[in-house]
Design a protein around this motif. Structure first.
Motif, short mmCIF file in Angstrom:
data_model
loop_
_atom_site.label_atom_id
_atom_site.label_comp_id
_atom_site.label_asym_id
_atom_site.label_seq_id
_atom_site.Cartn_x
_atom_site.Cartn_y
_atom_site.Cartn_z
N ALA A 177 -4.42 7.03 -1.65
CA ALA A 177 -4.74 7.00 -3.08
C ALA A 177 -3.46 6.99 -3.92
N LEU A 178 -2.54 7.89 -3.62
CA LEU A 178 -1.31 7.95 -4.41
C LEU A 178 -0.42 6.75 -4.13
N GLY A 179 -0.36 6.30 -2.90
CA GLY A 179 0.41 5.11 -2.57
C GLY A 179 -0.13 3.87 -3.27
N SER A 180 -1.45 3.75 -3.31
CA SER A 180 -2.07 2.62 -4.01
C SER A 180 -1.80 2.68 -5.51
N THR A 201 7.76 1.85 -3.42
CA THR A 201 7.03 2.85 -4.21
C THR A 201 5.68 3.18 -3.57
N SER A 202 5.06 2.21 -2.92
CA SER A 202 3.80 2.50 -2.21
C SER A 202 4.04 3.46 -1.05
N LEU A 203 5.11 3.22 -0.30
CA LEU A 203 5.41 4.10 0.83
C LEU A 203 5.79 5.51 0.37
N VAL A 204 6.60 5.60 -0.67
CA VAL A 204 6.97 6.91 -1.19
C VAL A 204 5.73 7.62 -1.74
N GLY A 205 4.89 6.88 -2.47
CA GLY A 205 3.65 7.47 -2.99
C GLY A 205 2.76 7.95 -1.87
N TYR A 206 2.66 7.17 -0.79
CA TYR A 206 1.87 7.59 0.37
C TYR A 206 2.43 8.89 0.95
N GLY A 207 3.75 8.93 1.11
CA GLY A 207 4.37 10.13 1.68
C GLY A 207 4.16 11.36 0.82
N VAL A 208 4.34 11.21 -0.48
CA VAL A 208 4.13 12.34 -1.39
C VAL A 208 2.66 12.77 -1.38
N LEU A 216 8.73 -7.49 -4.73
CA LEU A 216 8.02 -7.11 -3.51
C LEU A 216 8.60 -5.82 -2.92
N LEU A 217 9.92 -5.73 -2.90
CA LEU A 217 10.56 -4.52 -2.38
C LEU A 217 10.19 -3.30 -3.23
N LEU A 218 10.17 -3.47 -4.55
CA LEU A 218 9.79 -2.37 -5.44
C LEU A 218 8.39 -1.88 -5.13
N VAL A 219 7.45 -2.79 -4.98
CA VAL A 219 6.06 -2.41 -4.70
C VAL A 219 5.94 -1.75 -3.33
N ILE A 220 6.61 -2.28 -2.34
CA ILE A 220 6.53 -1.72 -0.98
C ILE A 220 7.12 -0.32 -0.93
#
Length: 78
Positions: free
Chosen positions: A10-13, A65-72, A59-63
Motif C-alpha cells: 500500500a505505501l509502496g504503491s 520511491t516504490s521500493l523505499v515506500g514498500y520497505g517503510v 522510471l528510476l524515481l518511481v522504482i
C-alpha cells in the motif's frame, strides 16, 4: 494485526504513484507553475529549477520511491 506485506504494498504503491504523477507534471511542463503556486501560497519564492524531463530518471524515481515506500510500510507493519 497488520499484514506486513499488504502495508508495504500500500505505501509502496502510494509513493510510486505520487512520484509517477510528479514525473508526468514535469513531462507536460506543469511542474514549475505548480511549484511556483505552492511556494507563493507560503509567501516564499521558489528556489528550485525544474530540469528537462528524462524518461530514465523518471522510471528510476518511481522504482526507488516504490521500493523505499514498500520497505517503510513493511517496517510499519511490524
Amino acid at each position: 494485526m497488520l499484514d506486513k506485506h499488504k502495508v508495504g504494498l500500500a505505501l509502496g504503491s502510494l509513493t510510486g504513484t505520487l512520484h509517477a504523477v510528479w514525473s508526468l507534471l514535469v513531462a507536460v511542463g506543469w511542474a514549475k507553475p505548480l511549484m511556483d503556486f505552492v511556494y507563493g501560497l507560503h509567501f516564499m519564492n521558489n528556489p528550485m529549477t525544474i530540469q528537462d524531463f528524462n524518461l530514465g530518471n523518471a522510471l528510476l524515481l518511481v522504482i526507488v520511491t516504490s521500493l523505499v515506500g514498500y520497505g517503510v510500510g513493511r517496517l510499519f507493519g511490524y
